[in-house]
Design a protein around this motif. Structure first.
Motif, PDB file in Angstrom:
ATOM      1  N   ASP A  71       0.823  -1.221   0.000  1.00 53.94           N
ATOM      2  CA  ASP A  71       0.000   0.000   0.000  1.00 53.94           C
ATOM      3  C   ASP A  71       0.852   1.263   0.000  1.00 53.94           C
ATOM      4  O   ASP A  71       0.431   2.306  -0.494  1.00 53.94           O
ATOM      5  N   MET A  72       2.039   1.162   0.590  1.00 54.23           N
ATOM      6  CA  MET A  72       2.929   2.326   0.680  1.00 54.23           C
ATOM      7  C   MET A  72       3.552   2.653  -0.672  1.00 54.23           C
ATOM      8  O   MET A  72       4.119   3.719  -0.850  1.00 54.23           O
ATOM      9  N   GLN A  73       3.479   1.708  -1.598  1.00 51.69           N
ATOM     10  CA  GLN A  73       4.189   1.896  -2.867  1.00 51.69           C
ATOM     11  C   GLN A  73       3.295   1.591  -4.055  1.00 51.69           C
ATOM     12  O   GLN A  73       3.635   0.770  -4.906  1.00 51.69           O
ATOM     13  N   ASP A  74       2.146   2.261  -4.106  1.00 55.52           N
ATOM     14  CA  ASP A  74       1.298   2.077  -5.283  1.00 55.52           C
ATOM     15  C   ASP A  74       2.051   2.697  -6.475  1.00 55.52           C
ATOM     16  O   ASP A  74       2.698   3.734  -6.345  1.00 55.52           O
ATOM     17  N   THR A  75       1.992   2.014  -7.606  1.00 54.56           N
ATOM     18  CA  THR A  75       2.727   2.547  -8.756  1.00 54.56           C
ATOM     19  C   THR A  75       1.870   2.456 -10.018  1.00 54.56           C
ATOM     20  O   THR A  75       0.642   2.351  -9.937  1.00 54.56           O
ATOM     21  N   TYR A  76       2.508   2.495 -11.177  1.00 53.88           N
ATOM     22  CA  TYR A  76       1.774   2.497 -12.444  1.00 53.88           C
ATOM     23  C   TYR A  76       1.969   1.141 -13.108  1.00 53.88           C
ATOM     24  O   TYR A  76       3.107   0.697 -13.274  1.00 53.88           O
ATOM     25  N   TYR A  77       0.847   0.501 -13.452  1.00 50.30           N
ATOM     26  CA  TYR A  77       0.892  -0.861 -13.983  1.00 50.30           C
ATOM     27  C   TYR A  77       0.666  -0.887 -15.484  1.00 50.30           C
ATOM     28  O   TYR A  77      -0.145  -0.123 -16.004  1.00 50.30           O
ATOM     29  N   LEU A  78       1.397  -1.779 -16.154  1.00 50.32           N
ATOM     30  CA  LEU A  78       1.192  -1.947 -17.591  1.00 50.32           C
ATOM     31  C   LEU A  78       0.148  -3.033 -17.808  1.00 50.32           C
ATOM     32  O   LEU A  78      -0.097  -3.845 -16.911  1.00 50.32           O
ATOM     33  N   GLU A  79      -0.429  -3.057 -19.007  1.00 55.28           N
ATOM     34  CA  GLU A  79      -1.488  -4.042 -19.256  1.00 55.28           C
ATOM     35  C   GLU A  79      -0.961  -5.469 -19.186  1.00 55.28           C
ATOM     36  O   GLU A  79      -1.687  -6.395 -18.875  1.00 55.28           O
ATOM     37  N   ASN A  80       0.367  -5.651 -19.437  1.00 57.98           N
ATOM     38  CA  ASN A  80       0.914  -7.016 -19.406  1.00 57.98           C
ATOM     39  C   ASN A  80       1.313  -7.459 -18.001  1.00 57.98           C
ATOM     40  O   ASN A  80       1.946  -8.488 -17.830  1.00 57.98           O
ATOM     41  N   GLY A  81       0.963  -6.677 -16.982  1.00 60.60           N
ATOM     42  CA  GLY A  81       1.242  -7.069 -15.602  1.00 60.60           C
ATOM     43  C   GLY A  81       2.549  -6.501 -15.074  1.00 60.60           C
ATOM     44  O   GLY A  81       2.811  -6.540 -13.870  1.00 60.60           O
ATOM     45  N   GLN A  82       3.395  -5.962 -15.980  1.00 61.69           N
ATOM     46  CA  GLN A  82       4.633  -5.347 -15.492  1.00 61.69           C
ATOM     47  C   GLN A  82       4.310  -3.987 -14.870  1.00 61.69           C
ATOM     48  O   GLN A  82       3.174  -3.490 -14.994  1.00 61.69           O
ATOM     49  N   LEU A  83       5.275  -3.391 -14.238  1.00 63.51           N
ATOM     50  CA  LEU A  83       5.013  -2.121 -13.558  1.00 63.51           C
ATOM     51  C   LEU A  83       6.232  -1.212 -13.605  1.00 63.51           C
ATOM     52  O   LEU A  83       7.350  -1.672 -13.856  1.00 63.51           O
ATOM     53  N   LEU A  84       5.995   0.090 -13.390  1.00 61.87           N
ATOM     54  CA  LEU A  84       7.118   1.028 -13.299  1.00 61.87           C
ATOM     55  C   LEU A  84       7.651   0.897 -11.876  1.00 61.87           C
ATOM     56  O   LEU A  84       6.886   0.999 -10.913  1.00 61.87           O
ATOM     57  N   LYS A  85       8.937   0.669 -11.733  1.00 61.33           N
ATOM     58  CA  LYS A  85       9.455   0.306 -10.411  1.00 61.33           C
ATOM     59  C   LYS A  85       9.236   1.428  -9.395  1.00 61.33           C
ATOM     60  O   LYS A  85       9.457   2.605  -9.691  1.00 61.33           O
ATOM     61  N   SER A  86       8.756   1.014  -8.220  1.00 62.21           N
ATOM     62  CA  SER A  86       8.454   1.992  -7.167  1.00 62.21           C
ATOM     63  C   SER A  86       9.658   2.176  -6.258  1.00 62.21           C
ATOM     64  O   SER A  86       9.688   3.068  -5.426  1.00 62.21           O
ATOM     65  N   GLN A  87      10.657   1.306  -6.423  1.00 64.29           N
ATOM     66  CA  GLN A  87      11.855   1.387  -5.582  1.00 64.29           C
ATOM     67  C   GLN A  87      13.029   0.733  -6.313  1.00 64.29           C
ATOM     68  O   GLN A  87      12.836  -0.232  -7.051  1.00 64.29           O
ATOM     69  N   THR A  88      14.208   1.257  -6.084  1.00 65.21           N
ATOM     70  CA  THR A  88      15.381   0.658  -6.736  1.00 65.21           C
ATOM     71  C   THR A  88      15.682  -0.732  -6.156  1.00 65.21           C
ATOM     72  O   THR A  88      16.410  -1.515  -6.776  1.00 65.21           O
ATOM     73  N   SER A  89      15.073  -1.049  -5.012  1.00 64.26           N
ATOM     74  CA  SER A  89      15.251  -2.392  -4.442  1.00 64.26           C
ATOM     75  C   SER A  89      14.838  -3.466  -5.444  1.00 64.26           C
ATOM     76  O   SER A  89      15.242  -4.635  -5.318  1.00 64.26           O
ATOM     77  N   ALA A  90      14.043  -3.072  -6.448  1.00 62.89           N
ATOM     78  CA  ALA A  90      13.590  -4.020  -7.472  1.00 62.89           C
ATOM     79  C   ALA A  90      14.755  -4.689  -8.202  1.00 62.89           C
ATOM     80  O   ALA A  90      14.573  -5.740  -8.826  1.00 62.89           O
TER      81      ALA A  90
END
Ligand code: FA5
Length: 350
Positions: free
Chosen positions: A154-173
């Motif tokens: 919940d602390m890191q809602d981000t932007y999701y792509l239609e294919n399920g990938q996402l724009l990273k919310s943290q460099t920890s990714a």
């Protein structure tokens, strides 16, 4: 008739030589070749001649007609050329080889600070890694001990792509990939993993003086045998004192992140207000700058590293906030504003 042809030719040539512009030329064309023109008149007069005369003179009149038409065409081309020349001569002089009078650009303050932090960590033996901005759910959350439906998401809602990938919310990714990349060298050759990975992060959240929906973090990890919190504190302090070139007041308080245990929040005394409280530090006098902690055993395991043998620390420096503190920028939104007037004042002429 023959003398009329010769006289007409001479008259035409004399008049043509005085022509200076295309309007005069057109009028002479009409005068000689037009429906009622002199050459047309001669042709009409042929009807009154005998067959033999018509044969002999007809060729001469036609030859005159052709000659007049050719000379007019030549004169048209000559006048056109003169017009172009006149136009070129009337243009203001300019030198196409002159360099453009453009102001030199400058680096964005975030780039400058990122390079500075990279330089500091490189000098301490860290590698600098590049990582994608579009990542999978596994990279950004699951490999970091944040399963689906975990409240930490919940602390890191981000932007999701239609294919399920996402724009990273943290460099920890990038952590999982870094562990996998260097684990063999760690296990087989005893080379510690020491890496930093700067990157742009995205969060679907309201903006204010210290929050943006797009900002930069700089992640760092170190994994080896016997790595402890002391190592973590040493590297953080060294980095901050090098960046600010002075002693900075820091505080470490407990913080929860599912991928570290124990976890800390490293805050620095707000350099905008000197610790008195302002909108940039949410009136607390402290700025949350660099959460960190000891890497959770589950995260090491997911990266293929045995947590019984190896330990490590990780930190997630808020690079954009570091830039704000270094340059005294009161509102984080100024950094993405694209305003050259605001941005260029912070940059060196590199
Ligand atoms: C994290 O993103 C963790 N990945 C950090 C971490 C890494 C912890 C490794 C432990 C080990 P957090 O959400 O607090 O944590 O963000 C880290 C830093 O990024 C913050 O301290 C802050 O400086 C910066 N930051 C977070 N959100 C924003 C935002 N919306 N705008 C600008 N900076 C932000």
């Amino acid at each position: 008739m023959e003398s009329r042809i010769t006289a007409l030719r001479e008259k035409f040539e004399a008049e043509l030589s005085k022509i200076e512009n295309s309007a005069e030329l057109e009028s002479i064309r009409v005068q000689y070749l037009g429906k009622k023109g002199s050459v047309t008149d001669l042709l009409k007069g042929m009807k009154e001649l005998s067959n033999d005369e018509r044969k002999a003179l007809g060729a001469k009149v036609n030859e005159l007609k052709g000659a007049v038409a050719n000379k007019i065409a030549e004169k048209t081309a000559e006048l056109k050329e003169k017009e172009i020349e006149r136009e070129i001569n009337s243009m203001p002089e300019f030198d196409i080889s002159m360099p453009a009078k453009l102001e030199r650009g400058s680096y964005h303050p975030i780039t400058l600070v990122q390079r500075e932090v990279e330089r500091i960590f490189k000098s301490m033996g860290f590698t600098v890694e590049d990582y994608s901005e579009v990542v999978t759910d596994y990279e950004c959350f699951e490999s970091l001990n944040i399963p689906k439906h975990h409240p930490a998401r919940d602390m890191q809602d981000t932007y999701y792509l239609e294919n399920g990938q996402l724009l990273k919310s943290q460099t920890s990714a990038a952590q999982n990939a870094i562990y996998k990349k260097y684990k063999d060298a760690l296990v087989n050759d005893g080379v510690p993993i020491k890496a930093i990975f700067p990157g742009r992060c995205f969060r679907n959240e309201a903006t204010d003086a210290c929050h943006e929906n797009t900002f930069f973090q700089m992640e760092g990890v170190m994994v080896d045998k016997n790595i402890s919190i002391s190592n973590l504190i040493y590297f953080m302090k060294t980095m901050l004192s090098e960046v600010f070139q002075k002693d900075i007041k820091v505080r470490l308080r407990p913080g929860f992140f599912p991928f570290v245990e124990p976890g800390f929040e490293l805050d620095i005394s707000c350099l905008i207000c000197g610790g008195e409280g302002c909108p940039s530090c949410k009136h607390s006098g402290w700025l949350e700058l660099c959460p960190c902690g000891m890497i959770h055993p589950e995260v090491l395991k997911a990266g293929g590293i045995d947590p019984d043998e190896y330990t490590g620390f990780a930190f997630g420096l808020g690079l954009t906030r570091l830039v704000m503190m270094k340059y005294g920028i009161k509102d984080i939104r100024d950094l993405n504003s694209g305003s050259l007037k605001s941005l260029s004042q912070f940059t060196d002429d590199e």
